[in-house]
Design a protein around this motif. Sequence first.
Motif, short mmCIF file in Angstrom:
data_model
loop_
_atom_site.label_atom_id
_atom_site.label_comp_id
_atom_site.label_asym_id
_atom_site.label_seq_id
_atom_site.Cartn_x
_atom_site.Cartn_y
_atom_site.Cartn_z
N TYR A 87 40.21 43.35 36.51
CA TYR A 87 39.60 42.78 37.71
C TYR A 87 38.26 42.10 37.42
O TYR A 87 37.41 42.02 38.28
CB TYR A 87 39.41 43.87 38.77
N GLN A 90 37.00 39.33 39.85
CA GLN A 90 37.02 39.61 41.28
C GLN A 90 35.79 39.05 42.00
O GLN A 90 35.90 38.45 43.07
CB GLN A 90 37.14 41.11 41.54
N ILE A 93 35.99 35.24 42.22
CA ILE A 93 37.05 34.85 43.16
C ILE A 93 36.59 35.05 44.59
O ILE A 93 36.80 34.19 45.46
CB ILE A 93 38.34 35.64 42.87
N GLU A 137 44.48 33.54 36.84
CA GLU A 137 43.74 34.82 36.81
C GLU A 137 44.51 35.94 37.50
O GLU A 137 44.10 37.09 37.47
CB GLU A 137 42.37 34.66 37.47
N VAL A 139 45.55 35.68 40.92
CA VAL A 139 45.31 35.64 42.36
C VAL A 139 46.53 35.02 43.04
O VAL A 139 47.06 34.01 42.58
CB VAL A 139 44.05 34.83 42.69
N LEU A 180 44.30 40.06 44.07
CA LEU A 180 44.10 39.88 42.63
C LEU A 180 44.94 40.94 41.95
O LEU A 180 44.63 42.13 42.03
CB LEU A 180 42.63 40.04 42.25
#
Length: 194
Positions: A87, A90, A93, A137, A139, A180
């Motif tokens: 993660y 994160q 994002i 990534e 997502v 995610l």
Amino acid sequence: MAEKTNNTGEMNNEAVDEVVEEVFDEAESVDEETVEAAEQQNEEGSSLASELEAKLEESENRYFRLRADFENFRRRVNLDKESSEKYRAQSLISDLLPAIDNFERAMQMAPENEQTKSLLQGMDMVYRSLIEALKKEGVEPIEAVGTEFDPHLHQAVMQVEDPGHESNVVVEEFQKGYKLKDRVIRPSMVKVNQ
């Protein structure tokens, strides 16, 4: 002890008997002392041995507990490391999602002239590049409209009574939600049928 020898210089039987008797007497007294000392030492030794065994058992138990604690610590560190690696993006994002929302709202405008149309095409290209980078990534958008309401994935901000939809089904999405990998970054903001 008097030595009695015969003509050949050897001890006679009586002298041997006396010597043996004296040796036996001395041996008995030494044996009694030795036995008493051995018994005392044995008693001390057995209490010492049991004390040492107890200490050894305690040390072994402490060793096994420390080893188990260390294994648990190592497992937790590995899980934390895997989680942080999984993660790692994160925060970035989460910061990009409002910009993506703005791109989506801007692209819903109807072009009034050729300049606006080419501007929207450029925005669409940037938007697609961002979405593609997010997909790499891990997502992905959360599907909302037409699915059953899930409080882990959706945030209900309105309820409506619509006979055209089943109960507890998402009717409209106000803001897109994203995950995610298996973690929800932002839940979908939705309207739910009662």
